[in-house]
Every structure is written in C-alpha cells, then in structure tokens.
Design an enzyme around this catalytic site. Structure first.
Site, PDB file in Angstrom:
ATOM      1  CB  SER A 117      -0.481  -5.770  -1.735  1.00 35.94           C
ATOM      2  OG  SER A 117      -1.265  -6.132  -2.832  1.00 35.94           O
ATOM      3  CG  HIS A 140      -3.691  -9.707  -0.307  1.00 39.64           C
ATOM      4  ND1 HIS A 140      -4.067  -9.348  -1.587  1.00 39.64           N
ATOM      5  CD2 HIS A 140      -3.187  -8.583   0.256  1.00 39.64           C
ATOM      6  CE1 HIS A 140      -3.797  -8.076  -1.793  1.00 39.64           C
ATOM      7  NE2 HIS A 140      -3.262  -7.588  -0.692  1.00 39.64           N
TER       8      HIS A 140
END
Length: 228
Positions: A117, A140
């Site tokens: 992330s 993501h």
C-alpha cells in the site's frame, strides 16, 4: 591525560543505543566505510489518529524529525531504510517518503517481508532500491475507513490523492504512471478487491524496484554511494 571514556559513560552510551532501537527502531553503526544510520519502518504507519492497542506501528512524528537530524548530521554518512510494513495512513506515509527522497545523503531502501500500500512510495524513495526475493508488494486504490460524506467532492479528493501517490512512484522508479494504475486496478489477484500483488523479481521487472537483493547487497550499494 586519560581520554578513554569511563565505564559508567560507556554503559550510558550503550543504554542510549538500546533505547534508540526500542523507541525508534533505528541504530547507528560506524565501521571502515563510515557511519550508517539504519532506520526500520514496520507494521502500520500511524498518522494523526492512534492505531489500536497491540498494533505495531511506525509513528510519523518520530520519523520526520529523525530524518531531518540525519540529513543535518555531520557524523552520519548514509541511511539504510529497512521496510516491512502493511501500509497505513496515506498522507503520513507520503510525508515520510518525500523526506527520504529529498535527502542529499546516500540512501538505500530494502523491502523485507512486505512493502504494501503506502509502503510502496517509501520503498521507491531511496536513491537505490532493493527488494528481497521473497518480499511482496500489494498495489491497490486508496481505501478510507470511518465516516465519509458521499459527495462528489469526497471522490474528487480520493482521486487527487491517488494521483499524488501515482506521480510520486513514477517519478522515483522506472514504472510509468499508466502501468502503475493498471496494476492498481487489476482484478486478477484478489478475490474480493482490485489490485495486484507483486514479488521481488516481478517488482524489478515492472520497474518499481532497482534490483532484488538482501541486506549485504543493500549495504554494499550504500557503501558505494558513500565512497563517491
């Protein structure tokens, strides 16, 4: 005149080093190559709000002034950043990444375990970036927790924040913004979400990281920078 430190002074210095490792996850080592400051970024990157009790965290209010002091220190010759993070607060992580990227001193980042992330901007922030063969990255879209106002302005803010991350990653690695977005929105790797999971060799092939390596490789890369 005896200039050797007394035993109590030596013990106090050793205690100070141990406290620094415990409190900040960092240590300073001097050898024939020079003085290296090793900083670990682990667990969840904590922002303005505190993480739940029992969660391992890296606190940005500790790391930012520490990085500033490393940059200004005449005693430290290089910085090694060890990463094993699940991500966390987006703006706090991006702030730390900007600090590392803006340093003039030799810097090397090494991803061990995971750099997920918002850990990805941190991973690419060093002048040389390495990733362990078994390490992974989860790419993501931005996720928000808690109460949100379902308004066009909110979604516009998310989009702009995501663009900031994408531009930073592209500017500090060899991946393009377009390819990073493709990985971010891929639907092939996660059963209940969009995104991609890449491992050591894949991250290098995609241009996210410079090369696959371990601790000795990271230190050698840092030493070469320090000698230049």
């Amino acid at each position: 005149m005896n200039t050797e430190p007394t035993k109590p002074a030596q013990e106090e210095e050793e205690d100070s080093r141990v406290r620094q490792i415990v409190d900040l996850g960092s240590s300073v080592v001097t050898n024939d190559h020079g003085t290296v400051h090793c900083l670990t970024i682990i667990g969840q990157i904590e922002g303005h709000g505190q993480a739940p009790s029992g969660t391992k965290t890296t606190k940005y209010e500790h790391v930012l002034p520490l990085l500033a002091s490393i940059e200004e220190s005449q005693e430290v010759d290089g910085l090694l950043v060890l990463l094993h993070t699940m991500g966390g607060d987006v703006e706090a992580g991006l702030a730390i990444a900007e600090m590392i990227a803006g340093m003039t001193k030799p810097t090397v980042t090494l991803v061990l375990g995971g750099g997920h992330s918002i850990g990805i901007p941190l991973a690419v922030a060093g002048k040389v970036t390495l990733m362990a063969p078994s390490a992974s990255m989860t790419i993501h879209p931005i996720r928000m927790s808690g109460l949100m106002i379902a308004a066009p302005q909110t979604y516009h803010y998310f989009e702009r924040l995501q663009d900031r991350i994408t531009r930073f990653v592209a500017a500090h690695s060899h991946i393009t913004e377009e390819r990073f977005r493709q990985l971010m929105l891929s639907s092939g790797d996660m059963a209940n979400d969009v995104g991609s999971i890449v491992y050591g060799e894949e991250a290098v092939a995609e241009g996210l990281m410079d090369r696959v390596g371990t601790l000795s490789d990271a230190l050698n890369a840092l030493y070469r920078q320090m000698e230049q």
